[in-house]
Design an enzyme around this catalytic site. Sequence first.
Site, short mmCIF file in Angstrom:
data_model
loop_
_atom_site.label_atom_id
_atom_site.label_comp_id
_atom_site.label_asym_id
_atom_site.label_seq_id
_atom_site.Cartn_x
_atom_site.Cartn_y
_atom_site.Cartn_z
N GLN A 71 0.81 -1.21 0.00
CA GLN A 71 0.00 0.00 0.00
C GLN A 71 0.85 1.27 0.00
OE1 GLN A 71 -2.99 -1.53 3.26
NE2 GLN A 71 -3.95 0.15 2.15
N HIS A 72 0.18 2.38 -0.31
CA HIS A 72 0.67 3.74 -0.10
C HIS A 72 1.72 4.23 -1.09
CE1 HIS A 72 -1.41 3.43 3.67
NE2 HIS A 72 -0.53 2.63 4.22
N ASP A 230 -2.29 -4.96 0.16
CA ASP A 230 -1.79 -6.25 0.62
C ASP A 230 -2.52 -6.77 1.86
OD1 ASP A 230 -0.67 -4.25 2.20
OD2 ASP A 230 1.40 -4.87 1.86
#
EC number: 2.7.1.17
Length: 472
Positions: A71-72, A230
């Site tokens: 992520q991110h 994830d």
Amino acid sequence: MPLVAGVDSSTQSCKVVVRDAETGALVRQGRAPHPDGTEVDPSAWWAALETAIEAAGGLADVAAVSVAGQQHGMVCLDEAGQVIRPALLWNDTRSADAAAELVAEAGGAGFWAEAVGSVPVASFTVTKLRWLARHEPANADRVAAVCLPHDWLTWRLAGAPGLDALRTDRSDASGTGYWSPATGEYRPDLLERALGRAVRVPTVLGPAEVAGHLDLPGGVPALLGPGAGDNAAAGFGVGARPGDVVVSIGTSGTVFSVADTPAADPSGIVAGFADVTGRFLPLVCTLNAARVLDAAAGMLGVGLDELADLALSAPAGADGLVLVPYLEGERTPNRPLATGAVHGLTLRTSTPAHLARAAVEGMLCALADGLDALAAQGAEVRRVILVGGGARSAAVRRIAAQVFGCPVVVPPPGEYVADGAARQAAWLALGEAEPPSWTPSGTEEYAAEPVPTIRERYAQARERHLDRPTQD
């Protein structure tokens, strides 16, 4: 029976699993490593994906593919769809000051919790965009679209058909800092606040919507799923139910549960993410998890199995030796410049066994703090499902119940992020209203009497450590 593929493009590697869509039976799999670092050229992810697909026997016979990813991460594209600079990953903390700026400018943490369900920290994409605008204005000026790692890979699998074809899902969009799980809408004002202007963002798809079609030589036009972040994929892959809390011990540590209502924690401890089914995924994340075990094993000059043996040979609580595991800064609590520390070192505790035990307990205590935070937000905690590479440690499995104070269930080692992506792909391929029910076999359960002194001593050491004048 149709076959489906799931991809896990994680921080460390790319994994591909090919499974039977109806039963979930594993047919074949492959993997390839990713480069180290907190910023990575996305072309390295693509090369790893191609290698992992080849190792898994190709995708020519699959009916659908979904990609889950870390992520991110910030992937910036120009008007031609070219990557502008290496992607900043979730564990890159250079945007810590940018996060503090954004929180303060918008009126505080409560505003952000209400607006997007989470309070930005250095991990979030929105803070990385502010960093880019402040430190690389020439690159910021070139940005035509911003997406996440799994979005970019899905787009590439579809043949990179133009920026308007970028697609994502609720779970990953909820970690950007400019999409609201509660409303299901982007907050373009927050993205513009970060970067200074509007840019394209991926269309957010529902749980079983089609993101495109696979565009690989020699393959059939398989469906592409919306993909997932994830953690959401791992929860989906392990079949988490209400009352289950998933603790994932990978590069980072995460504690999350499935909820029917969105979270909005103004303290910033609980991130109010979305899941892959249309529900919500309140989550607490720590930066330091399995790497704590790696570091302890390195200091002691042993392997991970021997580290576990040493830890289990020491008494619960390690006779007062406590390791505060903030080895790479920390996200929860939000101390991006923090360091680790050892407390209670005496002649008695100066043994490899005591240090090994303290490392395992310290890592688990940091995750248990997250368990407490979820419970404070109303999460029901009947049992903990323990997954991730760190769950393979015998010491982690046996000590976890003492620290968490509830039964601990450990599925067999597997690629549950990739499995969650494959289960999503099966949902598309089968065209059913509900996802297929895949149940992991060979699950083990661990129970032990809680040892409250472990967490009590850890809490004391943590507070002393964080109260140091030189901290951050």
